[in-house]
Design a protein around this motif. Structure first.
Motif, PDB file in Angstrom:
ATOM      1  N   GLU A 120       0.852  -1.203   0.000  1.00 36.25           N
ATOM      2  CA  GLU A 120       0.000   0.000   0.000  1.00 36.25           C
ATOM      3  C   GLU A 120       0.883   1.246   0.000  1.00 36.25           C
ATOM      4  O   GLU A 120       0.605   2.209  -0.711  1.00 36.25           O
ATOM      5  N   LEU A 121       1.953   1.226   0.785  1.00 36.27           N
ATOM      6  CA  LEU A 121       2.880   2.361   0.801  1.00 36.27           C
ATOM      7  C   LEU A 121       3.559   2.519  -0.556  1.00 36.27           C
ATOM      8  O   LEU A 121       3.672   3.629  -1.071  1.00 36.27           O
ATOM      9  N   TYR A 122       3.997   1.435  -1.156  1.00 35.86           N
ATOM     10  CA  TYR A 122       4.650   1.512  -2.461  1.00 35.86           C
ATOM     11  C   TYR A 122       3.706   2.100  -3.515  1.00 35.86           C
ATOM     12  O   TYR A 122       4.130   2.869  -4.379  1.00 35.86           O
ATOM     13  N   THR A 123       2.448   1.718  -3.456  1.00 33.65           N
ATOM     14  CA  THR A 123       1.478   2.250  -4.418  1.00 33.65           C
ATOM     15  C   THR A 123       1.334   3.759  -4.250  1.00 33.65           C
ATOM     16  O   THR A 123       1.324   4.498  -5.240  1.00 33.65           O
ATOM     17  N   LEU A 124       1.241   4.218  -3.025  1.00 36.45           N
ATOM     18  CA  LEU A 124       1.181   5.667  -2.788  1.00 36.45           C
ATOM     19  C   LEU A 124       2.459   6.344  -3.263  1.00 36.45           C
ATOM     20  O   LEU A 124       2.415   7.415  -3.873  1.00 36.45           O
ATOM     21  N   ALA A 125       3.600   5.726  -2.995  1.00 31.72           N
ATOM     22  CA  ALA A 125       4.883   6.316  -3.379  1.00 31.72           C
ATOM     23  C   ALA A 125       5.023   6.407  -4.896  1.00 31.72           C
ATOM     24  O   ALA A 125       5.670   7.328  -5.403  1.00 31.72           O
ATOM     25  N   ALA A 126       4.416   5.490  -5.616  1.00 31.82           N
ATOM     26  CA  ALA A 126       4.483   5.538  -7.072  1.00 31.82           C
ATOM     27  C   ALA A 126       3.718   6.737  -7.627  1.00 31.82           C
ATOM     28  O   ALA A 126       4.024   7.219  -8.713  1.00 31.82           O
ATOM     29  N   ARG A 127       2.760   7.238  -6.844  1.00 32.86           N
ATOM     30  CA  ARG A 127       1.910   8.331  -7.321  1.00 32.86           C
ATOM     31  C   ARG A 127       2.208   9.680  -6.680  1.00 32.86           C
ATOM     32  O   ARG A 127       1.910  10.714  -7.262  1.00 32.86           O
ATOM     33  N   ASP A 128       2.746   9.677  -5.470  1.00 32.30           N
ATOM     34  CA  ASP A 128       2.849  10.913  -4.696  1.00 32.30           C
ATOM     35  C   ASP A 128       4.279  11.100  -4.188  1.00 32.30           C
ATOM     36  O   ASP A 128       4.790  10.279  -3.427  1.00 32.30           O
ATOM     37  N   PRO A 129       4.928  12.198  -4.571  1.00 29.53           N
ATOM     38  CA  PRO A 129       6.319  12.430  -4.154  1.00 29.53           C
ATOM     39  C   PRO A 129       6.521  12.459  -2.639  1.00 29.53           C
ATOM     40  O   PRO A 129       7.583  12.067  -2.165  1.00 29.53           O
ATOM     41  N   ALA A 130       5.539  12.878  -1.871  1.00 25.06           N
ATOM     42  CA  ALA A 130       5.697  12.903  -0.408  1.00 25.06           C
ATOM     43  C   ALA A 130       5.906  11.490   0.135  1.00 25.06           C
ATOM     44  O   ALA A 130       6.721  11.273   1.035  1.00 25.06           O
ATOM     45  N   TYR A 131       5.195  10.533  -0.426  1.00 20.02           N
ATOM     46  CA  TYR A 131       5.359   9.142   0.002  1.00 20.02           C
ATOM     47  C   TYR A 131       6.648   8.561  -0.567  1.00 20.02           C
ATOM     48  O   TYR A 131       7.266   7.700   0.047  1.00 20.02           O
ATOM     49  N   ARG A 132       7.053   9.036  -1.730  1.00 17.05           N
ATOM     50  CA  ARG A 132       8.330   8.597  -2.298  1.00 17.05           C
ATOM     51  C   ARG A 132       9.467   9.047  -1.391  1.00 17.05           C
ATOM     52  O   ARG A 132      10.434   8.313  -1.183  1.00 17.05           O
ATOM     53  N   ASP A 133       9.352  10.251  -0.847  1.00 16.00           N
ATOM     54  CA  ASP A 133      10.357  10.720   0.112  1.00 16.00           C
ATOM     55  C   ASP A 133      10.417   9.789   1.315  1.00 16.00           C
ATOM     56  O   ASP A 133      11.493   9.466   1.815  1.00 16.00           O
ATOM     57  N   LEU A 134       9.264   9.324   1.760  1.00 13.77           N
ATOM     58  CA  LEU A 134       9.205   8.410   2.905  1.00 13.77           C
ATOM     59  C   LEU A 134       9.878   7.075   2.566  1.00 13.77           C
ATOM     60  O   LEU A 134      10.676   6.558   3.351  1.00 13.77           O
ATOM     61  N   THR A 135       9.589   6.523   1.381  1.00 16.57           N
ATOM     62  CA  THR A 135      10.209   5.245   1.016  1.00 16.57           C
ATOM     63  C   THR A 135      11.707   5.417   0.771  1.00 16.57           C
ATOM     64  O   THR A 135      12.486   4.510   1.088  1.00 16.57           O
ATOM     65  N   ASN A 136      12.114   6.573   0.247  1.00 14.65           N
ATOM     66  CA  ASN A 136      13.548   6.809   0.052  1.00 14.65           C
ATOM     67  C   ASN A 136      14.277   6.924   1.385  1.00 14.65           C
ATOM     68  O   ASN A 136      15.404   6.441   1.520  1.00 14.65           O
ATOM     69  N   ALA A 137      13.656   7.543   2.371  1.00 15.01           N
ATOM     70  CA  ALA A 137      14.257   7.609   3.709  1.00 15.01           C
ATOM     71  C   ALA A 137      14.403   6.205   4.282  1.00 15.01           C
ATOM     72  O   ALA A 137      15.420   5.870   4.905  1.00 15.01           O
ATOM     73  N   TRP A 138      13.406   5.365   4.067  1.00 12.77           N
ATOM     74  CA  TRP A 138      13.442   3.978   4.517  1.00 12.77           C
ATOM     75  C   TRP A 138      14.610   3.255   3.838  1.00 12.77           C
ATOM     76  O   TRP A 138      15.395   2.561   4.488  1.00 12.77           O
ATOM     77  N   MET A 139      14.760   3.433   2.524  1.00 17.75           N
ATOM     78  CA  MET A 139      15.867   2.784   1.808  1.00 17.75           C
ATOM     79  C   MET A 139      17.223   3.290   2.293  1.00 17.75           C
ATOM     80  O   MET A 139      18.163   2.499   2.426  1.00 17.75           O
ATOM     81  N   ARG A 140      17.324   4.582   2.572  1.00 23.35           N
ATOM     82  CA  ARG A 140      18.607   5.122   3.078  1.00 23.35           C
ATOM     83  C   ARG A 140      18.967   4.483   4.410  1.00 23.35           C
ATOM     84  O   ARG A 140      20.129   4.130   4.644  1.00 23.35           O
TER      85      ARG A 140
END
Length: 191
Positions: A120-140
């Motif tokens: 569900e988070l990945y789907t949001l991140a694919a559409r919304d840069p704010a969630y992409r920032d969250l997933t990128n922080a997780w990856m870092r």
């Protein structure tokens, strides 16, 4: 007329310092059960056992609530990841490789709930840069933990391997062989 207790003032708020946290935890559970599309203030309030008005008191809207819930979830996942790698001495590639195998087999998606939340988070991140920032922080955070044992390039590759293998293992309808995980990790992390 006998003395009576005064009725509590309806305008008095009950002190509930843990309410905001309960709402966030309830939101995580609602997302796991019903997905982002099925997550509403009404459903979350019911799950948390709080009045509906608490939702707008603590959060400006549904998006803020979702971001808070996913931030908490991603942070908890990365802390579990870091804890596993934190048991390994810095620079210990062999220990790091075994920790990665354990992460794939035991720590990521131990149940359907975490699989659903992650996707569900990945789907949001694919559409919304704010969630992409969250997933990128997780990856870092994940890569920083991996860099205790591996160089940065290997850490990036291993992070992608963890992601891919856990998704395949969670969604594949065929039985998996844990030896495949061990083989893949050893091949990538070999000096």
């Amino acid at each position: 007329m006998p003395p009576t207790e005064a009725a509590p003032d309806a305008r008095t708020r009950r002190h509930d310092p843990g309410r905001r946290d309960r709402i966030i935890e309830a939101c995580i559970e609602v997302i796991a059960e019903d997905g982002v599309d099925g997550t509403s203030h009404r459903r979350v309030a019911a799950q948390a056992g709080v009045p509906l008005g608490s939702m707008t008191y603590h959060f400006t809207g549904r998006d803020e609530l979702l971001r808070e819930a996913f931030t908490r979830f991603a942070t908890a996942m990365s802390e579990r990841f870091a804890a596993r790698l934190g048991q390994v001495e810095p620079g210990d590639r062999e220990g790091g490789a075994q920790a990665v195998v354990d992460i794939i087999l035991r720590d990521v998606f131990p149940d359907r709930r975490e699989l659903v939340l992650t996707h569900e988070l990945y789907t949001l991140a694919a559409r919304d840069p704010a969630y992409r920032d969250l997933t990128n922080a997780w990856m870092r955070r994940s890569r920083a933990a991996l860099e205790r044992c591996f160089d940065p390039a290997t850490a990036r590759i291993v992070d992608a391997l963890i992601e891919g293998m856990t998704i395949h293992r969670a969604l594949d309808t065929q039985p998996h062989d844990d030896a495949d995980v061990e083989l893949a990790v050893r091949r990538i992390t070999a000096a």
